[in-house]
Design an enzyme around this catalytic site. Structure first.
Site, PDB file in Angstrom:
ATOM      1  N   GLN A 100       3.968  -7.627  -2.057  1.00  0.00           N
ATOM      2  CA  GLN A 100       3.035  -6.657  -1.496  1.00  0.00           C
ATOM      3  C   GLN A 100       2.185  -7.286  -0.394  1.00  0.00           C
ATOM      4  OE1 GLN A 100       0.623  -4.804  -4.463  1.00  0.00           O
ATOM      5  NE2 GLN A 100       0.382  -2.955  -3.272  1.00  0.00           N
ATOM      6  N   GLU A 150      -4.134  -2.565  -0.025  1.00  0.00           N
ATOM      7  CA  GLU A 150      -4.807  -2.326   1.257  1.00  0.00           C
ATOM      8  C   GLU A 150      -5.267  -3.635   1.908  1.00  0.00           C
ATOM      9  OE1 GLU A 150      -4.608   1.030   1.664  1.00  0.00           O
ATOM     10  OE2 GLU A 150      -4.463   1.562  -0.455  1.00  0.00           O
TER      11      GLU A 150
HETATM   12 MO1  MOS Z   1      -2.726   4.353   0.600  1.00  0.00          MO
HETATM   13  S1  MOS Z   1      -3.165   4.747   2.568  1.00  0.00           S
HETATM   14  O1  MOS Z   1      -4.112   4.887  -0.150  1.00  0.00           O
HETATM   15  O2  MOS Z   1      -1.201   4.984   0.298  1.00  0.00           O
END
Ligand code: MOS
Length: 747
Positions: free
Chosen positions: A647, A714
């Site tokens: 990831q 994120e």
């Molecule tokens: Mo993410 S932009 O919260 O899939």
């Protein structure tokens, strides 16, 4: 492969669904075999604003295999769409777009009709025969030309507590002791998610009041709720299946018009309808990262203490709906700075609505913030990492709360050591390699912690294997693998004994996969459900006769290798299978919910990280090659190193794309994207990506949840674009403030 994590033993699980994915056994939304299936293809508008005056569909209807041509002229009424108050005019801002509702056109590429036929090819051909005529109105799609029209979003005007309200801490006027100041404007263009799997749906009305959809999305429960509402059905009459997803990055968080269109058509034709978006349609159907312009001014004392930050951001949205993002919010929390002002504005254009795209708002905002920090450090003639450490926020300066945990300093130190940051030259253009300019750049990353109420069911089977279920999703990070790991650890069983089920709306309630919330939320639910199951099994084991050995008084109950032991040094255990057998149970089930308490009022919770990037830039062609990346994250406990690492790598790759390639270009004469395929919309390929070293601090955050784990998805991308831009500056002396950093900007 060289193991990248050197501070914990790597006992990772391989992806539990890896074999299914690589052998083609995994069924994606478009691949379900449904008897009687027919195929839909959208006809989309060729104007950006105006209205449909006529739809000539006779030729299409007469084409081979065609069953129907649906448009606003003949579409069913969606019962959950009340008549609009302003039925004669454009929808007021804040109203989601309604497909096939009226003749109004809000953006180029808007679905205006849909052909349904026996095969996909027949539907494609017939769609080309549908003739739509329009009354064209003049459109505005050019962000820079219209930015003066941007304003405070209506949603913010209506809500005093909105996080997007103007913010001021200290006063800009008291930046009196500022010695050095920079001021700059940063632009990111529109970028599209473009997962390899296009969005697709198969809509099946099992009965007039019973609907099943196989749909690519990021939240089966939320889609279930939205479809139930639109079609005025009890929730349980709508089932949503989304077990495998070929990437989404935020494009699947909402129910989009094409989803509604397929469900409407299936209702109208009383046949199962499949709709798969074409790559070109993916640019106008499922959102995008909005075009955003940001201004930052930032000052510091000459010894490198931040005195003030003013961060203003203006994002883009459609004419009918507001999409708000955290663009300027990082500037309030990342550094200890006495004076901070942020302002967020929106500009409505004749385009479709943007949406969240990996690191939404923060990927955009931190590009500007961390570029500006690099600019200010350079103006101070100070190492940018030293400058960041000097302004390290020991507590949350925005909320005046302690961090639940923060090891960003350790990230900086580990990353710098692994990257050999100490070799960086302060002066740009100092290092060359085979005629290419070499530069080092770094940037920080942060993302707020999100935990939503989640349920999980854990079932011990008669044979000692375990089924764990939750209506969570896997858009790629390996959710099932991480959850299997959590369950296996709590229950003391081999991971091979655990099967985790997700992606079906009939499973226990869970949030969609977004905002890096899955491990924190669903991981906690799986943990508590398995704890509860374990405790039940321990209690049942205690009631059993234990051979010749009397049940000891201090029986505590310990599990390992699929057996319950009276205490840790007991030699003789009783297996889960035998516990169920003795008690005449076919299975033993528990369902538990896990949710946040009041800890969010006592602590400020974030994931943190940083990225170090080396680039080579050709002085002749302006080509940028990223040659080395070290990324380091502090997300609390790492559940499964191997999938986490993937990831992190994916986030860096996305960030490199954002920095160097991704740009959805529009021809404003038509208000139409001209980058509508991978030949024109560039994303990195393997040859563009160097080895990426991934490190984690891997220290549980004891305040956030029972597993001590925060979100990773994120922060993996947030800051990467700034690190690349900062490296390009260090290599070339050119500060590129408008992404992507293409060769034309460097020669
Ligand atoms: Mo993410 S932009 O919260 O899939």
């Amino acid at each position: 492969m060289k193991k990248q994590l050197d501070n914990v033993p790597d006992t990772s699980l391989n992806r539990v669904d890896g074999a299914a994915k690589v052998t083609g056994a995994a069924t994606y939304s478009a691949e379900y075999k449904v008897p009687g299936l027919v195929h839909a293809v959208l006809v989309t508008s060729t104007i950006a604003k105006g209205s449909i005056t006529a739809i000539e569909s006779q030729e299409a209807e007469a084409a081979p295999g065609v069953l129907a041509v649906i448009s606003h002229l003949n579409a069913i009424t969606v019962p959950g769409w009340p008549e609009r108050k302003q039925s004669a005019g454009r929808a007021p801002v804040g109203t989601a777009f309604r497909v096939f509702y009226d003749p109004l056109v809000y953006f180029d590429g808007q679905p205006v009709a849909m052909v349904i036929a026996g095969t996909h090819e027949q539907a494609m051909h017939a769609a080309s025969l549908v003739r739509v005529t329009y009354k064209r109105e003049s459109h505005q799609t050019h962000f820079e030309k219209n930015i003066h029209k941007a304003g405070v979003p209506l949603n913010v005007q209506r809500s005093k507590s909105s996080p997007f309200q103007d913010y001021e801490r200290g006063t800009a006027a008291t930046q009196g002791n500022t010695d050095v100041k920079i001021e700059a404007e940063y632009t990111i263009p529109t970028q599209h998610h473009q997962p390899l799997e296009p969005h697709a749906i198969i809509a099946v009305w099992e009965a007039g009041d019973k609907l099943t959809v196989y749909d690519k999305n990021q939240g089966v429960k939320s889609v279930q709720g939205q479809l139930a509402q639109a079609f005025k059905l009890p929730r349980e009459n709508v089932q949503v299946v989304s077990k495998y997803i070929g990437g989404a990055f935020g494009s699947g968080i909402r129910v989009w018009p094409h989803t509604m269109a397929a469900v409407m058509a299936a209702s109208q034709l009383k046949r199962p309808v499949k709709l798969v978006l074409g790559r070109e349609q993916m640019f106008t159907s499922v959102g995008y990262r909005p075009y955003t312009v940001q201004k930052i001014s930032m000052g510091a004392t000459k010894d490198g203490r931040l005195t003030g930050i003013v961060h203003e951001g203006t994002g883009q949205t459609s004419m009918y709906e507001e999409h708000l993002e955290r663009t300027v919010l990082a500037s309030r929390a990342l550094y200890a700075c006495p004076h901070v002002t942020t302002r967020y504005r929106l500009l409505s254009l004749d385009v479709n609505t943007p949406t969240w795209m990996r690191g939404p708002g923060d990927a955009t905002g931190v590009f500007a913030l961390e570029s500006a920090v690099d600019e200010l450090a350079f103006a101070l003639k100070m190492d940018p990492l030293e400058f960041r450490l000097k302004n390290y926020a020991e507590s949350d300066p925005e909320r005046n709360l302690p961090w639940s945990a923060k090891s960003l300093r350790e990230c900086y130190e580990l990353g710098a050591e692994k990257f050999r940051w100490q070799n960086r030259m302060l002066e740009p253009r100092s290092v060359t390699q085979n005629g290419w300019l070499m530069g080092y750049g770094m940037a920080s990353s942060l993302y707020g912690f999100h935990r939503h109420p989640s349920k999980a069911r854990a079932v011990m089977q008669a044979d000692g294997s375990v089924i764990v279920q939750s209506a969570t999703m896997d858009i790629g990070p390996g959710t099932g693998t991480a959850m299997t790991r959590i369950a296996a650890k709590v229950l003391g069983v081999n991971a091979k004994k655990v099967r985790f089920e997700l992606g079906h709306s009939s499973l226990p309630d869970a949030p969609g996969q977004n905002g890096s919330s899955t491990i924190p939320s669903v991981g906690s639910a799986v943990h508590v459900a398995c704890e509860a199951l374990k405790n039940k099994l321990i209690a049942l084991a205690r009631e059993m006769p234990r051979g010749s050995r009397p049940t000891s008084q201090e029986w505590s109950g310990v599990v390992r290798n699929g057996e319950v032991f009276g205490s840790a040094d007991d030699k003789e255990g009783v297996s889960y299978a035998d516990i169920l057998k003795y008690h005449h149970l076919n299975e033993l089930e528990v369902t538990e919910e896990s949710k946040a308490g009041a800890e969010g009022n006592q602590y400020s919770m974030y994931s943190f990280g940083c990225h170090f990037v080396e680039v080579l830039v050709s002085p002749l062609t302006g080509e940028v090659r990223v040659t080395r990346v070290v990324t380091c994250a502090d997300v609390g406990a790492i559940i499964n190193y191997k999938t986490a690492r993937s990831q992190s790598i994916g986030g860096v790759v996305g960030g490199i794309g954002m920095a160097l390639m991704e740009h959805s270009a529009m021809d404003h004469r038509f208000g139409r994207y001209v980058t509508t395929d991978f030949a024109n919309y560039h994303i990195p390929v393997h040859a563009d990506i160097p080895p990426i070293e991934v490190y984690y601090i891997d220290k549980p955050d004891e305040h956030v949840n029972p597993i001590g784990s925060k979100g990773l998805g994120e922060i993996a991308i947030v800051g990467v674009a700034a690190a690349v831009a900062n490296a390009v500056f260090n290599a070339t002396g050119k500060r590129i403030r408008e992404l992507p950093i293409t060769p034309d900007k460097l020669v």
